[in-house]
Design a protein around this motif. Structure first.
Motif, PDB file in Angstrom:
ATOM      1  N   THR B 233       0.819  -1.213   0.000  1.00  0.00           N
ATOM      2  CA  THR B 233       0.000   0.000   0.000  1.00  0.00           C
ATOM      3  C   THR B 233       0.856   1.268   0.000  1.00  0.00           C
ATOM      4  O   THR B 233       0.479   2.294  -0.528  1.00  0.00           O
ATOM      5  N   SER B 459      -4.327  -5.837 -14.604  1.00  0.00           N
ATOM      6  CA  SER B 459      -3.552  -6.606 -13.638  1.00  0.00           C
ATOM      7  C   SER B 459      -3.507  -8.093 -14.023  1.00  0.00           C
ATOM      8  O   SER B 459      -2.474  -8.754 -13.886  1.00  0.00           O
ATOM      9  N   GLU B 483     -13.145 -11.036  -9.664  1.00  0.00           N
ATOM     10  CA  GLU B 483     -12.535  -9.790  -9.209  1.00  0.00           C
ATOM     11  C   GLU B 483     -13.595  -8.696  -9.083  1.00  0.00           C
ATOM     12  O   GLU B 483     -13.622  -7.949  -8.102  1.00  0.00           O
ATOM     13  N   ARG B 500      -7.162  -2.853  -1.222  1.00  0.00           N
ATOM     14  CA  ARG B 500      -7.802  -4.144  -1.522  1.00  0.00           C
ATOM     15  C   ARG B 500      -7.010  -5.330  -0.978  1.00  0.00           C
ATOM     16  O   ARG B 500      -7.586  -6.365  -0.667  1.00  0.00           O
ATOM     17  N   ASN B 501      -5.698  -5.166  -0.851  1.00  0.00           N
ATOM     18  CA  ASN B 501      -4.910  -6.266  -0.281  1.00  0.00           C
ATOM     19  C   ASN B 501      -4.953  -6.287   1.240  1.00  0.00           C
ATOM     20  O   ASN B 501      -4.608  -7.282   1.858  1.00  0.00           O
ATOM     21  N   THR B 504      -8.843  -8.217   3.173  1.00  0.00           N
ATOM     22  CA  THR B 504      -9.155  -9.541   2.652  1.00  0.00           C
ATOM     23  C   THR B 504     -10.496  -9.963   3.258  1.00  0.00           C
ATOM     24  O   THR B 504     -10.954  -9.369   4.243  1.00  0.00           O
TER      25      THR B 504
END
Lengths: 146, 585
Positions: B233, B459, B483, B500-501, B504
């Motif tokens: 991030t 991506s 996605e 987004r990571n 989760t």
């Protein structure tokens, strides 16, 4: 004579130019009490007339000779040995004189409780400043380290 | 739970009245944001209406995690898009989400149209309709913001949304700007504001919420907070998305000069590295986002009429405008780029669409499809920044039919003048800056808002490139669908996609639990899938058929890092995607 050192700190604005305006410190202050809120923080971030000019940090600077204390009509504010004040909530009548007296505008009223919000110098906000805008400064017996 | 989140403020601009209602299920079952917004849209909007008319409806919504955790900083908007006549969806940050949450609402619904220009000041339960006649046609969105700031309360805590001349002049891709530097950028929310004579919206309030379990809240908060500040991030703070210029250039995926080329010889100049080193003046953040990804470049301009007299402005830049108002129109200096971007910002129009429109016009002029008659004497050519600024000015003045149509996007222009082969747009929305492979284009074709953010195909392309393993149309459709479905969850909470990571599914479940939502990982995934289907059903009611798309010839002529795009592959993938949506429902 050995100097009495209290491990009490105050919050110091290190460099407001580094502030990105995320207000994480404000959220930290209220989260300390289990709230998700921007309603009653004791630290405030404001833009200097528009985001492009950056931000200002408003926080109690733990005055050695605090103006707020002098104006309290019921002596609810007691000076701490290391600077800053402690509020006696029982005594406080919520008149807001301290709010007007603070030259830094660092005191606001908790509208729900009707009492002023005074910084506790706990430093919780500092732990959530991601960009080194604020820091903790140790205060010895009411005077700042040289 | 968050009791104030269930409250919906319904504003009627025709009657200048408002009411507050509760919609608990929308926030309990659909966790707010897009989930709740689609429900509200379904309730209030007739899908067949004219998007420019008074019957169009605007929904703003925040979600279950707003105000509670970091990087949950976005507000979603839904409306019928005047730009493509389908569903309009656009997200923005700034202070908007926290301000709306503090005002004590989960959503705002705006219907009807005002007779005179107004802006609406919402402070908790108080809603004021303020005369904005003097603000109409004022020019710069920044000035408008300043005026509203002077006249409404709560500094440091309010959001000030406003439109510029773009919205007033009904440019179909005009934006709503919030806090000077953030935008509801795509699909023309600004135009809907303009058609309703709504100049702006100021929102503030004093609501808050208590955690059920203080300790659990602090613990979960720390976990999320620390992740927000670690890789991956952190890159958004360092160079920001502008850091994409050089990598995309090196893999030959950086759209240049209207997609004729995929590398730009001046990529170094427009790189995030060069901008950060030589132009970055300040970084700012959305409220409750420790990252601070908003990069402001300093531009110093000399006044021509007096010596030693300068103007200094700060302009926010990102990858997308660097592509659309940079490489795509061949701009070779940072100064030219910032000047064009500033013009776009001043009028409040979508930087991405504006760039694609200018690129199309340049090529159309070179091909003789349009002449100086249309351009009003100007000769656009790639790299000529000052001509582009003049063209935008003329577009704002509706100088002639051509400039009026310029304000409606490339597909409308191509329909009138020809040149559809090099009008880079899908379903009425102009392409983003990725020629990485088929997935980038498929995202635009299949995505709910025809934007790169829907399913981030760029991506997927880059993953295929790295792993050197191609995937079948069915696998591709599944990857895009999954996605996009999980992104519906993020857009309902409403979490910034840059996190987004961090968020989760298991962490989302834990965060929700602290505030009383009892949803396990499976439930959450199912919510995402349901919302995506719901969204596409609404689009279907608006007359949208996913398979009825057009692949611009130019896209097929230029190789991507994964080779030339195969139309048959695209067609099959779209078919599978559509089946995923409608077979089970």
């Amino acid at each position: 004579m050995a100097e009495l050192i209290r491990r009490i700190r105050r919050i110091k604005v290190l460099d407001s130019e580094r502030c990105v305006g995320c207000e994480s410190c404000m959220f930290a202050c209220t989260r300390r009490e289990g709230k998700a809120s921007l309603e009653s923080p004791r630290i405030h971030i404001r833009s200097i007339g528009g985001m492009e000019r950056g931000f200002t940090v408003i926080i109690c600077r733990a005055c050695v000779d605090p103006s707020c204390m002098y104006v309290c009509p019921v002596s609810a504010l007691k000076k701490r040995k290391v600077g800053g004040v402690k509020l006696d909530r029982e005594k406080c009548i919520g008149c807001g004189s301290c709010v007007d007296a603070c030259p830094m505008s660092a005191i606001t009223m908790d509208e729900e409780e009707g009492k002023p919000l005074m910084c506790l110098y706990c430093g919780f906000c500092v732990d959530y400043c991601p960009h080194k805008v604020i820091g903790k400064e140790e205060v010895k017996n009411g005077s700042l380290p040289k | 739970m968050d009791p104030y989140l269930n409250r919906v403020l319904i504003i009627d601009l025709k009657k200048h009245s408002y009411r507050i209602e509760e919609r608990e299920m929308y926030f309990k079952e659909y966790i707010g944001g897009i989930g709740a917004g689609l429900k509200l849209l379904k309730e209030f909007l007739d899908p067949k209406i004219d998007p420019y008319g008074p019957d169009n409806v605007i929904v703003f919504a925040i979600g279950a995690l707003t105000g509670k955790f970091p990087m949950v900083s976005k507000t979603i908007s839904l409306f019928k898009s005047p730009h493509n006549n389908f569903l309009g969806e656009s997200h923005a940050g700034g202070r908007s989400a926290i301000a709306l949450w503090q005002a004590g609402y989960g959503a705002i619904v705006i219907k009807g149209a005002s007779q005179i220009p107004v802006y609406v000041n919402i402070d908790g339960n108080t809603v004021q309709f303020k005369d904005a006649r003097a603000l109409w046609d004022l020019g710069d969105t920044r000035t408008v913001g300043r005026i509203m700031r002077e006249r409404t309360g709560r500094t440091g805590l309010r959001t000030i949304m406003r439109i510029g001349k773009g919205g007033e002049k009904l440019v179909s891709y005009s934006t709503v700007t919030t806090e000077t530097y953030r935008h509801f950028g795509r699909l023309g929310l600004g135009c809907v504001f303009g058609s309703k004579k709504l100049k702006g919206l100021v929102i503030s309030g004093k609501r808050s919420v208590l955690a059920r379990n203080k300790q659990a809240y602090k613990q979960m908060y720390d976990e999320i907070y620390n992740l927000c500040l670690s890789t991956p991030t952190k890159k958004y703070h360092d160079l920001g998305t502008a850091g994409n210029i050089l990598p995309l250039n090196s893999i030959k995926a950086l759209p240049t000069r209207n997609f004729k080329e995929v590398t730009f010889e001046k990529a170094e100049v427009l790189s995030g590295e060069n901008l950060a080193t030589n132009y970055l003046g300040r970084r700012i953040a959305c409220t409750h986002c420790p990252v601070g990804c908003i990069h402001l470049a300093v531009i110093r301009e000399k006044y021509p009429d007096e010596p030693y007299f300068y103007k200094t402005s700060l302009i926010s830049y990102d990858y997308e405008p660097l592509y659309s108002l940079g490489t795509l129109i061949g701009i070779e200096t940072v100064e030219d780029f910032l000047k064009i971007l500033e013009t776009v910002e001043k009028y409040g129009i979508d930087a991405m669409t504006a760039g694609v429109v200018l690129a199309w016009a340049t090529e159309a002029f070179a091909e003789g499809i349009i002449s100086k008659k249309e351009t009003d004497g100007l000769s656009p050519s790639f790299g000529n920044g000052s001509v582009y600024v003049e063209m935008i000015e003329k577009m704002m003045e509706h100088k002639n039919e051509f400039y009026k149509l310029m304000g409606k996007g490339v597909e409308v222009l191509a329909q009138r003048y020809g040149g559809r082969d090099f009008a880079i747009s899908y379903r009425g929305n102009e392409m983003s800056g990725y020629h990485t492979g088929p997935a980038a284009h498929l995202t635009h074709i299949t995505g709910g808002r025809h934007s790169h953010l829907d399913s981030a195909g760029y991506s997927i392309d880059q993953k295929i490139l790295m792993e050197k393993k191609s995937i079948t149309p069915q696998e591709m459709a599944k990857a895009l669908f999954d996605e996009e479905a999980i992104r519906q969850v993020l857009s309902s909470l409403v979490v910034c996609f840059f996190a987004r990571n961090v968020y989760t599914v298991d962490r989302i479940s834990k965060c929700l639990k602290v505030f009383g939502w009892d949803l396990n990982e499976k439930d959450i995934l199912e919510i995402g899938r349901k919302i995506l289907i719901e969204k596409n059903m609404i689009k279907r009611d608006m007359g949208f058929d996913m398979e009825n798309y057009y692949l611009p010839k130019r896209v097929l002529e230029v190789a991507t890092p994964l080779g030339f795009i195969d139309p048959a592959y695209m067609k099959e993938t779209v078919k599978y995607f559509k089946n995923f949506l409608f077979d089970k429902s």
